[in-house]
Write a protein that holds these residues in place. Structure first.
Motif, PDB file in Angstrom:
ATOM      1  N   GLN A 203       0.839  -1.194   0.000  1.00  0.00           N
ATOM      2  CA  GLN A 203       0.000   0.000   0.000  1.00  0.00           C
ATOM      3  C   GLN A 203       0.882   1.256   0.000  1.00  0.00           C
ATOM      4  OE1 GLN A 203      -2.848  -0.091   3.165  1.00  0.00           O
ATOM      5  NE2 GLN A 203      -4.101   1.548   2.308  1.00  0.00           N
TER       6      GLN A 203
ATOM      7  N   TYR B 274      -0.272   3.376 -14.107  1.00  0.00           N
ATOM      8  CA  TYR B 274      -0.478   4.808 -14.073  1.00  0.00           C
ATOM      9  C   TYR B 274       0.286   5.414 -12.898  1.00  0.00           C
ATOM     10  CZ  TYR B 274      -4.099   4.913 -17.660  1.00  0.00           C
ATOM     11  OH  TYR B 274      -4.770   4.853 -18.860  1.00  0.00           O
TER      12      TYR B 274
ATOM     13  N   GLN C 103       0.532   8.930 -10.474  1.00  0.00           N
ATOM     14  CA  GLN C 103      -0.216  10.123 -10.063  1.00  0.00           C
ATOM     15  C   GLN C 103       0.591  10.930  -9.061  1.00  0.00           C
ATOM     16  OE1 GLN C 103      -3.845   9.458  -7.792  1.00  0.00           O
ATOM     17  NE2 GLN C 103      -4.762  11.324  -8.580  1.00  0.00           N
TER      18      GLN C 103
ATOM     19  N   GLY D  97      -4.147  14.442 -11.906  1.00  0.00           N
ATOM     20  CA  GLY D  97      -4.791  13.187 -12.246  1.00  0.00           C
ATOM     21  C   GLY D  97      -3.744  12.143 -12.636  1.00  0.00           C
ATOM     22  N   PRO D  98      -4.105  10.866 -12.589  1.00  0.00           N
ATOM     23  CA  PRO D  98      -3.160   9.822 -13.014  1.00  0.00           C
ATOM     24  C   PRO D  98      -2.788   9.978 -14.487  1.00  0.00           C
ATOM     25  CG  PRO D  98      -5.031   8.882 -11.832  1.00  0.00           C
ATOM     26  CD  PRO D  98      -5.366  10.306 -12.113  1.00  0.00           C
TER      27      PRO D  98
ATOM     28  N   PHE E 260      -0.613   3.160  -9.757  1.00  0.00           N
ATOM     29  CA  PHE E 260      -1.749   2.247  -9.896  1.00  0.00           C
ATOM     30  C   PHE E 260      -1.467   1.248 -11.013  1.00  0.00           C
ATOM     31  CE2 PHE E 260      -4.836   4.368  -7.246  1.00  0.00           C
ATOM     32  CZ  PHE E 260      -4.481   5.705  -7.283  1.00  0.00           C
TER      33      PHE E 260
ATOM     34  N   PHE F  74      -8.677  -1.037 -11.817  1.00  0.00           N
ATOM     35  CA  PHE F  74      -7.481  -0.513 -11.169  1.00  0.00           C
ATOM     36  C   PHE F  74      -7.204  -1.238  -9.854  1.00  0.00           C
ATOM     37  CE2 PHE F  74      -6.104   3.206 -13.502  1.00  0.00           C
ATOM     38  CZ  PHE F  74      -7.205   3.570 -14.256  1.00  0.00           C
ATOM     39  N   GLY F  75      -5.901  -1.376  -9.545  1.00  0.00           N
ATOM     40  CA  GLY F  75      -5.516  -1.740  -8.197  1.00  0.00           C
ATOM     41  C   GLY F  75      -5.736  -0.555  -7.267  1.00  0.00           C
ATOM     42  N   LYS F  76      -5.534  -0.763  -5.978  1.00  0.00           N
ATOM     43  CA  LYS F  76      -5.849   0.277  -5.006  1.00  0.00           C
ATOM     44  C   LYS F  76      -4.745   1.307  -4.832  1.00  0.00           C
ATOM     45  CE  LYS F  76      -9.346  -2.336  -2.635  1.00  0.00           C
ATOM     46  NZ  LYS F  76      -9.939  -2.836  -1.401  1.00  0.00           N
TER      47      LYS F  76
ATOM     48  N   GLN G 158     -12.045   8.753  -6.286  1.00  0.00           N
ATOM     49  CA  GLN G 158     -10.810   8.266  -5.683  1.00  0.00           C
ATOM     50  C   GLN G 158     -10.862   8.515  -4.184  1.00  0.00           C
ATOM     51  OE1 GLN G 158      -7.162  10.042  -7.159  1.00  0.00           O
ATOM     52  NE2 GLN G 158      -5.909   8.499  -6.158  1.00  0.00           N
TER      53      GLN G 158
ATOM     54  N   GLY H  90      -7.069   4.390   0.085  1.00  0.00           N
ATOM     55  CA  GLY H  90      -7.168   2.960   0.366  1.00  0.00           C
ATOM     56  C   GLY H  90      -8.117   2.204  -0.530  1.00  0.00           C
ATOM     57  N   LEU H  91      -8.895   2.925  -1.334  1.00  0.00           N
ATOM     58  CA  LEU H  91      -9.860   2.267  -2.219  1.00  0.00           C
ATOM     59  C   LEU H  91      -9.501   2.432  -3.694  1.00  0.00           C
ATOM     60  CD1 LEU H  91     -13.245   3.163  -0.472  1.00  0.00           C
ATOM     61  CD2 LEU H  91     -11.922   1.050  -0.290  1.00  0.00           C
ATOM     62  N   GLY H  92      -8.507   3.245  -3.972  1.00  0.00           N
ATOM     63  CA  GLY H  92      -8.074   3.411  -5.353  1.00  0.00           C
ATOM     64  C   GLY H  92      -9.073   4.173  -6.201  1.00  0.00           C
ATOM     65  N   LEU H  93      -9.090   3.844  -7.478  1.00  0.00           N
ATOM     66  CA  LEU H  93      -9.984   4.483  -8.443  1.00  0.00           C
ATOM     67  C   LEU H  93     -11.160   3.560  -8.713  1.00  0.00           C
ATOM     68  CD1 LEU H  93      -7.205   5.570 -10.944  1.00  0.00           C
ATOM     69  CD2 LEU H  93      -8.525   7.107  -9.506  1.00  0.00           C
TER      70      LEU H  93
ATOM     71  N   LEU I  26     -12.622  12.224 -10.479  1.00  0.00           N
ATOM     72  CA  LEU I  26     -11.725  12.324 -11.626  1.00  0.00           C
ATOM     73  C   LEU I  26     -12.470  11.969 -12.902  1.00  0.00           C
ATOM     74  CD1 LEU I  26      -8.689  10.514 -10.031  1.00  0.00           C
ATOM     75  CD2 LEU I  26      -8.643  12.867 -10.828  1.00  0.00           C
TER      76      LEU I  26
ATOM     77  N   PHE J 120      -6.511  11.841 -17.841  1.00  0.00           N
ATOM     78  CA  PHE J 120      -7.286  12.277 -16.697  1.00  0.00           C
ATOM     79  C   PHE J 120      -7.240  13.794 -16.529  1.00  0.00           C
ATOM     80  CE2 PHE J 120      -8.581   8.545 -14.243  1.00  0.00           C
ATOM     81  CZ  PHE J 120      -7.881   7.538 -14.885  1.00  0.00           C
ATOM     82  N   GLY J 121      -8.329  14.314 -16.006  1.00  0.00           N
ATOM     83  CA  GLY J 121      -8.344  15.699 -15.558  1.00  0.00           C
ATOM     84  C   GLY J 121      -7.708  15.804 -14.186  1.00  0.00           C
ATOM     85  N   PRO J 122      -7.596  17.021 -13.643  1.00  0.00           N
ATOM     86  CA  PRO J 122      -6.917  17.227 -12.359  1.00  0.00           C
ATOM     87  C   PRO J 122      -7.762  16.834 -11.149  1.00  0.00           C
ATOM     88  CG  PRO J 122      -7.702  19.300 -13.200  1.00  0.00           C
ATOM     89  CD  PRO J 122      -7.983  18.292 -14.277  1.00  0.00           C
ATOM     90  N   GLY J 123      -9.046  16.609 -11.371  1.00  0.00           N
ATOM     91  CA  GLY J 123      -9.901  16.186 -10.267  1.00  0.00           C
ATOM     92  C   GLY J 123     -10.665  17.331  -9.621  1.00  0.00           C
TER      93      GLY J 123
END
Lengths: 113, 113
Positions: A9, A36, A38, A43-44, A89, A103-105, B37, B40-43, B90, B104-107
């Protein structure tokens, strides 16, 4: 079955060291494996990607190793630099139709000076 | 230079408000995506669209809807915002052919109070 499991993690590596991030998947229908990167506040962005018909792909200091039989793939960052500090990611994609990325976490990498 | 822009970087809304998050891409991409996003949970994929007026549910569509009236614009709508929708959102786009390469955008960091 759609999951991609990523570890660790978080990771702290000294400058000049090798950073290794691992991912595992179950669905053998996945046919494309991108990574990816980030940076904070961004963003990624696609870093490097591999298909399962090759075992390794290298771009500069970044290498993906792929083990199809074990259903695992990993990212190696050689000569890690503080500028590599980011969240990474792994992802997987089905090679069919309107497929999306799973995606992974994420792994938060810190390269200490 | 390719670009995905999101209407706000930070947004604070009250519980029960209707919230619109806008995303625009200038690359003439067919596919557009909305993720959230969380640490701990990713995307996690909320919705995606592969054409104007087309939409597909992702992994966590509950509480969200989307609109794509023009190719370059993809909107995420929270019909009645709740505190558990506080997150980073995102937007991404990709071509049909190279759909593993998402831009990706910047979020938008949305806080629901």
């Amino acid at each position: 079955q759609q999951q991609v499991k990523q570890s660790p993690q978080s990771l702290i590596v000294q400058k000049g060291g090798i950073s290794i991030i691992n991912c595992a998947y179950e669905n053998t229908a996945f046919d494309y494996f991108p990574w990816y990167q980030q940076f904070p506040g961004k963003g990624p962005a696609l870093l490097i990607a591999i298909r399962p018909d090759v075992s390794e792909k290298k771009e500069g200091r970044f290498t993906i190793s792929f083990n199809k039989s074990a259903k695992q793939f990993s990212l190696h960052i050689m000569d890690s630099q503080p500028g590599d500090s980011a969240t990474y990611f792994c992802a997987a994609k089905l090679d069919s139709g309107y497929s999306t990325l799973t995606f992974g976490k994420g792994t938060m990498l810190l390269v200490s000076p | 230079d390719v670009k995905v822009t999101q209407s706000s970087r930070y947004l604070v809304k009250r519980t029960g408000e209707k919230v619109f998050l806008e995303c625009v891409q200038d690359m003439d991409h067919e596919n557009m995506f909305w993720y959230r996003q969380d640490p701990g949970l990713g995307l996690r994929l909320i919705y995606f669209s592969y054409d104007v007026k087309m939409k597909e549910k992702g992994d966590i569509p509950e509480g969200y809807s989307v609109s794509r009236e023009k190719k370059e614009r993809f909107s995420l709508i929270l019909e009645s915002a709740s505190t558990n929708q506080t997150s980073m959102y995102l937007c991404a786009s990709s071509t049909l052919q190279w759909d593993y390469e998402q831009y990706f955008g910047p979020g938008t960091r949305l806080t629901v109070t």
